[in-house]
Design an enzyme around this catalytic site. Structure first.
Site, PDB file in Angstrom:
ATOM      1  N   SER A   1     -20.900  -9.391  16.759  1.00  0.00           N
ATOM      2  CA  SER A   1     -20.773  -8.495  17.841  1.00  0.00           C
ATOM      3  C   SER A   1     -20.812  -8.879  19.069  1.00  0.00           C
ATOM      4  O   SER A   1     -21.360  -9.890  19.326  1.00  0.00           O
ATOM      5  CB  SER A   1     -21.764  -7.398  17.827  1.00  0.00           C
TER       6      SER A   1
HETATM    7  N1  SAH Z   1     -24.618  -7.450  14.017  1.00  0.00           N
HETATM    8  C1  SAH Z   1     -23.587  -8.452  13.145  1.00  0.00           C
HETATM    9  C2  SAH Z   1     -22.060  -7.989  12.898  1.00  0.00           C
HETATM   10  C3  SAH Z   1     -22.183  -7.407  11.666  1.00  0.00           C
HETATM   11  S1  SAH Z   1     -20.442  -7.069  11.504  1.00  0.00           S
HETATM   12  C4  SAH Z   1     -23.538  -9.868  13.929  1.00  0.00           C
HETATM   13  O1  SAH Z   1     -23.715  -9.901  14.905  1.00  0.00           O
HETATM   14  O2  SAH Z   1     -23.191 -10.704  13.508  1.00  0.00           O
HETATM   15  C5  SAH Z   1     -20.721  -5.999  10.095  1.00  0.00           C
HETATM   16  C6  SAH Z   1     -21.226  -6.355   8.748  1.00  0.00           C
HETATM   17  O3  SAH Z   1     -21.330  -5.504   7.831  1.00  0.00           O
HETATM   18  C7  SAH Z   1     -20.120  -7.336   8.169  1.00  0.00           C
HETATM   19  O4  SAH Z   1     -20.851  -8.766   7.981  1.00  0.00           O
HETATM   20  C8  SAH Z   1     -19.579  -6.792   6.811  1.00  0.00           C
HETATM   21  O5  SAH Z   1     -19.648  -7.469   5.744  1.00  0.00           O
HETATM   22  C9  SAH Z   1     -21.049  -5.914   6.767  1.00  0.00           C
HETATM   23  N2  SAH Z   1     -20.870  -4.631   5.735  1.00  0.00           N
HETATM   24  C10 SAH Z   1     -19.639  -4.031   5.627  1.00  0.00           C
HETATM   25  N3  SAH Z   1     -19.710  -2.745   4.676  1.00  0.00           N
HETATM   26  C11 SAH Z   1     -21.018  -3.171   4.332  1.00  0.00           C
HETATM   27  C12 SAH Z   1     -22.024  -2.611   3.144  1.00  0.00           C
HETATM   28  N4  SAH Z   1     -21.413  -1.350   2.456  1.00  0.00           N
HETATM   29  N5  SAH Z   1     -23.379  -3.073   2.817  1.00  0.00           N
HETATM   30  C13 SAH Z   1     -23.649  -4.290   3.455  1.00  0.00           C
HETATM   31  N6  SAH Z   1     -23.014  -4.612   4.508  1.00  0.00           N
HETATM   32  C14 SAH Z   1     -21.712  -4.262   4.845  1.00  0.00           C
END
Ligand code: SAH
Length: 219
Positions: A70
């Site tokens: 993010s």
């Molecule tokens: N804050 C993180 C960004 C997260 S992006 C950073 O700065 O790196 C959102 C993440 O949520 C992704 O890695 C995606 O794979 C994960 N995601 C999506 N749906 C999900 C679920 N149902 N359970 C766990 N993770 C999930």
């Protein structure tokens, strides 16, 4: 976090300070715990080596598997929204790069983080180990079910957007605790804070945002 000297450099640290001033403080983030953690954690370690210089820019960056780390402001906004004092037990849904996990680990006592994509969860674990973030537990699981064995949590942060609140998560917040999540309505997304009170849930809309989708597994 120790042994940082080999993982950081004065130049990158300067870029990090500028990132905080220009893109985070300038937009109204004031929580000293959030700012201190973001100044300390080397964000460049959470992206591919080729993107290191860009890690301190005002944008999200690709981390593989169609996912992103993010934008710095979003990390600051969501972390500030958790209203942390230190000492909490937190659940994060969507570990991604692990960058926000590291930020949280600097502030609270225990971070539990769930990631759906195995490769991302493994890579995040490696970087967090490198930074000695030993108060973090990561599991490769669908986060919409939460982490029942460790509940209740003082706060839960969902880092991926959906059009409804994953119901299982509501039960896993303690009374007085918070659930922060982005919600989708048509074309727009808003960051929402839910406070669990004795009388029920209080909802507050914090503002527009942009997240990748929360993937619900079927069944
Ligand atoms: N804050 C993180 C960004 C997260 S992006 C950073 O700065 O790196 C959102 C993440 O949520 C992704 O890695 C995606 O794979 C994960 N995601 C999506 N749906 C999900 C679920 N149902 N359970 C766990 N993770 C999930």
């Amino acid at each position: 976090m120790t042994g940082m000297s080999t993982l950081d450099s004065p130049e990158l640290s300067r870029l990090r300070k500028r990132m905080l001033e220009d893109f985070v403080v300038a937009r109204g983030i004031r929580d000293p715990l959030v700012l201190r953690a973001m100044e300390k954690v080397p964000r460049h370690l959470f992206v591919d080596e080729a993107l290191r210089e860009r890690a301190y820019g005002d944008y999200a960056l690709p981390i593989g598997d169609k996912q992103t780390i993010s934008q710095p402001y979003i990390i600051a906004q969501t972390t500030q929204a958790l209203d942390l004092q230190g000492g909490e037990k937190i659940l994060e849904i969507g570990t991604g790069s692990g960058y926000q996990t590291a930020i949280l680990s600097q502030i609270v006592d225990h971070v539990y983080s769930l990631e759906k994509i195995p490769q991302l969860g493994r890579r995040a674990r490696k970087v967090l180990d490198l930074l000695r973030c030993h108060n973090v537990a990561i599991r490769i699981l669908d986060g919409t079910y939460g982490w029942k064995e460790e509940a209740p949590f003082d706060a839960i942060l969902v880092s991926a957007v959906s059009d409804s609140i994953p119901e299982k998560l509501l039960d896993q917040v303690r009374e007085g605790g918070r659930l922060i999540l982005p919600l989708e309505e048509g074309e727009s997304q808003h960051l929402v804070r839910l406070l669990k009170t004795e009388a029920g849930w209080e909802k507050e809309v914090l503002g527009p945002c942009r997240f990748v989708p929360l993937v619900h597994s079927s069944g």
